[in-house]
Design a protein around this motif. Structure first.
Motif, PDB file in Angstrom:
ATOM      1  N   ARG A  21      -0.498   7.206  -9.831  1.00  0.00           N
ATOM      2  CA  ARG A  21      -0.902   6.903 -11.246  1.00  0.00           C
ATOM      3  C   ARG A  21      -0.703   5.735 -11.843  1.00  0.00           C
ATOM      4  O   ARG A  21      -0.715   5.296 -12.920  1.00  0.00           O
ATOM      5  CB  ARG A  21      -0.317   8.050 -12.106  1.00  0.00           C
ATOM      6  CG  ARG A  21      -0.676   9.444 -11.638  1.00  0.00           C
ATOM      7  CD  ARG A  21      -0.062  10.697 -12.623  1.00  0.00           C
ATOM      8  NE  ARG A  21      -0.403  11.885 -12.161  1.00  0.00           N
ATOM      9  CZ  ARG A  21       0.118  12.589 -11.279  1.00  0.00           C
ATOM     10  NH1 ARG A  21       1.057  12.209 -10.455  1.00  0.00           N
ATOM     11  NH2 ARG A  21      -0.242  13.840 -11.031  1.00  0.00           N
ATOM     12  N   GLY A  22      -0.160   4.489 -10.833  1.00  0.00           N
ATOM     13  CA  GLY A  22       0.068   3.557 -11.243  1.00  0.00           C
ATOM     14  C   GLY A  22       1.450   2.847 -11.454  1.00  0.00           C
ATOM     15  O   GLY A  22       2.413   3.915 -11.260  1.00  0.00           O
TER      16      GLY A  22
ATOM     17  N   ALA B  86       0.919  -1.228  -0.062  1.00  0.00           N
ATOM     18  CA  ALA B  86      -0.033   0.019  -0.013  1.00  0.00           C
ATOM     19  C   ALA B  86       0.638   1.307   0.079  1.00  0.00           C
ATOM     20  O   ALA B  86       0.615   2.200  -0.672  1.00  0.00           O
ATOM     21  CB  ALA B  86      -0.879   0.002   1.164  1.00  0.00           C
ATOM     22  N   ALA B  87       1.927   1.230   0.734  1.00  0.00           N
ATOM     23  CA  ALA B  87       2.789   2.413   0.818  1.00  0.00           C
ATOM     24  C   ALA B  87       3.438   2.766  -0.288  1.00  0.00           C
ATOM     25  O   ALA B  87       3.861   3.807  -0.898  1.00  0.00           O
ATOM     26  CB  ALA B  87       3.820   2.205   1.852  1.00  0.00           C
TER      27      ALA B  87
ATOM     28  N   ALA C  73      -2.764  -0.612 -10.926  1.00  0.00           N
ATOM     29  CA  ALA C  73      -3.162   0.628  -9.994  1.00  0.00           C
ATOM     30  C   ALA C  73      -4.393   0.188  -9.315  1.00  0.00           C
ATOM     31  O   ALA C  73      -5.029  -0.862  -9.640  1.00  0.00           O
ATOM     32  CB  ALA C  73      -3.432   1.775 -10.906  1.00  0.00           C
ATOM     33  N   VAL C  74      -4.769   1.119  -8.181  1.00  0.00           N
ATOM     34  CA  VAL C  74      -5.991   0.534  -7.530  1.00  0.00           C
ATOM     35  C   VAL C  74      -6.986   1.065  -8.572  1.00  0.00           C
ATOM     36  O   VAL C  74      -7.068   1.686  -9.375  1.00  0.00           O
ATOM     37  CB  VAL C  74      -6.326   1.457  -6.548  1.00  0.00           C
ATOM     38  CG1 VAL C  74      -5.189   1.197  -5.311  1.00  0.00           C
ATOM     39  CG2 VAL C  74      -6.160   3.110  -6.538  1.00  0.00           C
ATOM     40  N   GLN C  75      -8.329   0.402  -8.217  1.00  0.00           N
ATOM     41  CA  GLN C  75      -9.487   0.400  -9.005  1.00  0.00           C
ATOM     42  C   GLN C  75     -10.286   1.632  -9.012  1.00  0.00           C
ATOM     43  O   GLN C  75      -9.968   2.710  -8.295  1.00  0.00           O
ATOM     44  CB  GLN C  75     -10.524  -0.605  -8.566  1.00  0.00           C
ATOM     45  CG  GLN C  75     -11.186  -0.051  -7.309  1.00  0.00           C
ATOM     46  CD  GLN C  75     -12.077  -1.292  -6.755  1.00  0.00           C
ATOM     47  OE1 GLN C  75     -11.872  -2.151  -6.444  1.00  0.00           O
ATOM     48  NE2 GLN C  75     -13.379  -0.766  -6.379  1.00  0.00           N
ATOM     49  N   ASP C  76     -10.945   1.952 -10.387  1.00  0.00           N
ATOM     50  CA  ASP C  76     -11.437   3.258 -10.367  1.00  0.00           C
ATOM     51  C   ASP C  76     -12.174   3.716  -9.419  1.00  0.00           C
ATOM     52  O   ASP C  76     -12.966   2.652  -8.660  1.00  0.00           O
ATOM     53  CB  ASP C  76     -12.160   3.247 -11.717  1.00  0.00           C
ATOM     54  CG  ASP C  76     -11.338   3.307 -12.893  1.00  0.00           C
ATOM     55  OD1 ASP C  76     -10.346   3.671 -12.803  1.00  0.00           O
ATOM     56  OD2 ASP C  76     -11.902   2.898 -13.836  1.00  0.00           O
TER      57      ASP C  76
ATOM     58  N   ALA D 268      -9.637  -3.633  -5.334  1.00  0.00           N
ATOM     59  CA  ALA D 268      -8.959  -4.595  -6.151  1.00  0.00           C
ATOM     60  C   ALA D 268      -7.897  -3.728  -7.148  1.00  0.00           C
ATOM     61  O   ALA D 268      -7.989  -2.606  -6.772  1.00  0.00           O
ATOM     62  CB  ALA D 268      -9.938  -5.036  -7.243  1.00  0.00           C
ATOM     63  N   LEU D 269      -6.858  -4.412  -7.306  1.00  0.00           N
ATOM     64  CA  LEU D 269      -5.729  -4.025  -8.176  1.00  0.00           C
ATOM     65  C   LEU D 269      -6.082  -4.242  -9.441  1.00  0.00           C
ATOM     66  O   LEU D 269      -6.220  -5.454  -9.904  1.00  0.00           O
ATOM     67  CB  LEU D 269      -4.402  -4.163  -7.785  1.00  0.00           C
ATOM     68  CG  LEU D 269      -3.945  -3.761  -6.350  1.00  0.00           C
ATOM     69  CD1 LEU D 269      -2.361  -4.028  -5.896  1.00  0.00           C
ATOM     70  CD2 LEU D 269      -4.036  -2.349  -6.026  1.00  0.00           C
TER      71      LEU D 269
END
Length: 982
Positions: free
Chosen positions: A778-779, A770-771, A826-829, A816-817
């Protein structure tokens, strides 16, 4: 009679849509069914009954706010203020809709045909429906089809229509009402299930011929069964009462004079159909009132104007001037209408109801308007409010020449502010009018703005905090003068209140408070963000965030839109666009734009914007190597800014002139301008402009440091060089990102927070993931992320571990990634991710922008975020590097904080911070020097010696000596100096 069938139909429709349009003939039961539906579902009900005057969008919006308001009336006040602040009806409708809490309610608007007849009112209602929360169900009741601006809801699927086919009584419902009998079936067949016919037939009993009802409609029933059976006096009074929607004893005496009391007693005892009585008042159903009005015109047309005048006189006597005006205009009594309209005008000013006012003036005609100073003032306000700028300017000129303007401003002192604002494109003319005529506090506000923008001497801001319709004028003057602290005081303090004056966002932008600026921007209703001035503010904000391309595009939109609307600040947007071009190294384009603007500014007397243009043109010349030209034009800009105390861009202009003078060999001017730049930046509370110029010309900083090595102010201007700052901006959450993850990577309480709540994630690998994602919002490349998390594992084993940790991250957070592109992760929209360490870094970066006490406060806020080491138990290389970087930044921040506390005369707090710093790094030589400085001022010889011993012992382990501490020690006392020599 609650009809479950109809309630179920309404409930089913509302399951799919937010708005239900009920379109049916009079007497179909629209009104009562809306009440029954709310009662059956136990839904809180808000009700607004409309009339002809609600064809005015401002009146409609104020009425909507009032019926939706709480006890404090805050929503109504906000709508009135927004309308008076020259916002469009659609913009205010968006503000009102957006202000509603997501609470379940039913809003009913009755007699909507009055709104449908006005395109502006229908559009405002449509915008309100668009922005109202989904929990608000809306019911529109009317006898006519839905107007086009609202009909879009039918196309988009947010609205459904109910017609007579649903409301009409079924045969079974008629039987339930009157009993199972042949008469019930006859009644249903005769009326077709029409509610008014069924109810009246059931209650009063229709006479029948050969078993069939003889009376088949409501109008015929009222004529034969009611009106024709009354004595002449009572029948005449009942017809006269049609002018009032609600009859009271007072209205009765106004209409009938001395006989009014007796006639009121008679009326109260009649139990008339289609009326509701409370004992003190009788409210007529619109069908009944329409019938009476038509009968009055048909039977006694000559008496109608007399009755209208009597009722209008009564309305005026109780302060209901607007209703009286509408009645008199409708009757054609223009002389009486003009007298009452003049009294009604001020209530229309209160809600900026310019369309209604303009309609009145047009109907009254020029002879009546010119003869009444109040109506003349209303005419000017209405023309300006409805944006008929050419007409209002022409009228002002003619009245000024002929003497009529003095009578109007004497009768209405608030008019002068409108007059001056209407003439703002010609500031010299506006200022002359302000000096010539008498006005109120609004005129003072406009005068301040014009003086701040065009004057050659300092303009003193007017005192106050609640400026309502002239707040934007005040704030623009404050911006030009760089009065950021005063601008801050005008920011709405309630975090839920909409920001309808985006000018206030300039202050946090210039103070480096990007998060605060963005938070305020999110409170600007979307309808307001498309205004040219709003786009200018947004470009200012984007540029401060380093998003130059977006800033340029937004500034260009402001220019284009302002040209279409002939907005007077077009030149401001053009000049600022040129400044953005300069920052994009497009000096030639900037120069071309500035050359085209400067001539026009000189001719119009817009001195403040001319100064901006000169400053930016001087900067362009300086970057192009045209030193002499730069020096001349910058000298003129600085002189003018300094004389009039317009300080917004003075630090930047003075810094540029310092560089130009240095290149020209003028050492004295270079030094003086550098001092001016620093001093002015300190005065306005922002080093933002000065820092931007220093980044372009770093030799300015080098020269000032070399000029006086003992003066640490310039050396510490960029105190935290280790902070990455704007290069690692975390994208702000959008309205469609209601979810956010926050990573707290410090100390033993490290964790991940979901929308502010701790998830109690114990596994370090999940927090590491997560860090790392928070450092790359931005991914990040999937392969690189796997290697960073599992550097010792083979590609195959690492892939297995990586998939497992991704799965555990999703289980722990619910997020979700997802892949972006070929291999980006990246993290989901809809999810915003941030980290405390990045917030710390950004806050440190902005600290250089502000001076003195505010810098102390920001440093304290930033350091309070750290409560331990970064990912302390992690041995990953990137985590160790990040940990070291954070510790360096923390050390720099604490050193700066101690220095500032010493300068501000707070040695006790400085001592505490020194000890905190030494607990972080006991080998920090500068911390010992600062602590020794503190002890020399508040400690003793023993405490000074103790500090020196600590420094010597710690640094000896590194093979170092305590630097300047020896010199400081010898300066503190002769005894200590002897000890040092020993």
């Amino acid at each position: 009679m609650s009809r479950a069938r109809v309630n179920d139909e309404y409930r089913g429709r509302f399951a799919d849509v937010r708005c239900l349009a009920v379109v049916a003939a009079g007497g179909a039961g629209k009104t009562i069914q809306a009440q029954l539906y709310a009662r059956a579902g136990d839904i809180p009900l808000a009700w607004l009954s409309l009339d002809r005057s609600d064809g005015s969008a401002p009146r409609l919006l104020v009425g909507l706010a009032a019926c939706l308001d709480g006890a404090d009336g805050a929503r109504t006040t906000a709508v009135r203020d927004a309308l008076r602040a020259d916002h469009t009806a659609d913009e205010v409708a968006a503000i009102l809709g957006d202000s509603l809490p997501p609470d379940r309610r039913l809003l009913v608007l009755d007699e909507c045909s009055h709104v449908y007849a006005s395109e502006e009112a229908a559009s405002a209602l449509g915008v309100f429906l668009e922005y109202a929360p989904a929990e608000t169900q809306v019911m529109l009741l009317s006898r006519t089809d839905v107007a086009w601006p609202l009909r879009r809801g039918l196309i988009e699927g947010s609205m459904s229509v109910i017609t007579e086919s649903v409301l009409n009584f079924t045969r079974d419902e008629v039987r339930d009402l009157v009993g199972h009998s042949d008469e019930a079936d006859l009644l249903h067949d005769a009326t077709g299930g029409w509610a008014a016919g069924v109810i009246l037939g059931a209650r009063s009993g229709f006479p029948t011929v050969a078993g069939m009802p003889e009376v088949k409609d409501f109008v015929a029933y009222l004529g034969t069964q009611l009106l024709d059976r009354l004595p002449e006096r009572e029948r005449a009074f009942l017809l006269d009462s049609s002018v009032a929607a609600v009859m009271t004893r007072e209205v009765a005496t106004a209409l009938a004079g001395g006989e009014g009391h007796a006639l009121w007693d008679w009326l109260s005892a009649q139990h008339l159909p289609a009326t509701t009585s409370t004992g003190a008042a009788i409210t007529y159903h619109s069908l009944f009132r329409t019938f009476l009005a038509e009968q009055l015109l048909a039977r006694a047309p000559a008496r109608h104007p007399l009755v209208v005048r009597r009722y209008a006189t009564y309305l005026a006597s109780v302060g209901r001037f607007e209703e009286a005006t509408e009645l008199l205009l409708g009757s054609g009594d223009m002389d009486a209408a003009g007298q009452v309209a003049a009294q009604a005008a001020f209530s229309l000013y209160g809600r900026a109801d310019w369309p209604t006012l303009h309609r009145w003036v047009e109907v009254l005609g020029p002879d009546i308007v010119l003869a009444n100073p109040l109506l003349l003032a209303a005419s000017i306000r209405a023309l300006h409010g409805t944006r008929r700028f050419e007409h209002v300017i022409d009228l002002i000129r003619r009245l000024d020449q002929r003497g009529g303007l003095r009578e109007a401003t004497d009768a209405d002192p608030g008019l002068l502010a409108t007059v001056a604002w209407a003439m703002q494109a010609e500031p010299r003319v506006a200022q002359r009018l302000l000096r010539k005529y008498r006005g109120d506090y609004r005129a003072e506000a406009v005068s301040f703005m014009l003086d701040a923008a065009t004057g050659v001497t300092p303009a003193a801001p007017v005192l106050g905090s609640d400026w309502a319709d002239v707040e934007r004028h005040i704030t623009w003057g404050l911006i030009l003068q760089g009065r950021l602290s005063e601008l801050d005081r005008l920011v709405p303090q309630d975090g839920d209140t909409a920001v309808i004056n985006p000018n206030v966002i300039i202050s946090p932008v210039l103070r480096g408070e990007q998060a605060k600026a963005r938070a305020l921007w999110r409170r600007v209703p979307p309808e307001l963000r498309t205004r040219p001035q709003s786009r200018f503010i947004e470009s200012f904000m984007l540029m401060s965030e380093g998003r130059m391309g977006e800033a340029l595009a937004t500034a260009r939109r402001a220019v284009e839109d302002s040209r279409k609307t002939h907005f007077s600040l077009t030149a401001v947007y053009e000049v600022y666009t040129a400044y953005i071009l300069l920052n994009l190294d497009r000096a030639d384009d900037a120069v071309a734009m500035l050359d085209g603007v400067i001539n026009g500014l000189s001719n119009r007397g817009e001195t403040a914007i001319l100064e901006w243009a000169q400053a930016f043109l001087g900067l362009a010349y300086l970057r192009a190597g045209r030193t002499r030209e730069a020096q001349l034009i910058l000298r003129e800009a600085v002189r003018s800014m300094q004389t009039a105390q317009r300080r917004l861009f003075l630090p930047a202009a003075a810094a540029c002139l310092s560089e130009a003078a240095h290149q020209a060999g003028d050492t004295h001017e270079s030094g003086e301008m550098a001092k001016l730049a620093y001093h002015t930046a300190s005065l306005i509370g922002s080093f933002n402009g000065l820092l931007e110029v220093i980044r372009m010309f770093p030799t300015i900083l080098e020269r000032e440091i070399a000029r006086d090595p003992a003066d640490t102010r310039w050396r510490r201007l960029f105190f935290s060089a280790s902070a990455v700052g704007l290069t690692r901006l975390v994208s702000e959450p959008r309205a469609d990102q209601p979810i956010y993850l926050s990573v707290q990577p410090f100390g033993l309480e490290r964790d991940i927070l979901f929308n502010g709540d701790r998830l109690n994630v114990g596994r370090i690998k999940i927090i590491e993931l997560a860090a790392y994602l928070a450092l790359h919002p931005r991914g990040v490349d999937r392969t690189k992320l796997q290697q960073e998390l599992f550097p010792e594992a083979s590609q195959r084993n690492g892939g297995n571990h990586f998939r497992q940790i991704i799965h555990k991250f999703t289980r722990a957070t619910g997020i979700a990634l997802v892949r972006q592109g070929r291999n980006q992760l990246a993290v989901q929209d809809g999810v915003w991710i941030e980290a405390v360490d990045v917030r710390f870094e950004q806050l440190l970066h902005t600290t250089s922008v502000v001076p003195g006490p505010e810098r102390v406060q920001r440093l304290g806020e930033a350091l309070a975020l750290i409560n331990g080491r970064y990912l302390e138990s992690s041995s990953l290389q990137w985590a160790e590097e990040r940990r070291q970087q954070i510790e360096i930044m923390e050390e720099e921040a604490r050193l700066e904080l101690v220095t500032l506390l010493i300068e501000q005369g707070d040695p006790i707090a400085a001592r505490e911070e020194c000890e905190a710093l030494l607990a972080l790094n006991r080998f920090c030589d500068p911390a010992y020097r600062l602590l020794l400085t503190v002890e020399r001022s508040v400690g003793s010889e023993s405490s000074c010696l103790a500090v020196y011993r600590r420094a010597a012992a710690a640094l000896k382990e590194l093979g170092l000596e305590p630097g300047y501490a020896r010199q400081l020690l010898s300066m503190s006392s002769p005894a200590l100096a002897v000890h040092e020599q020993a």
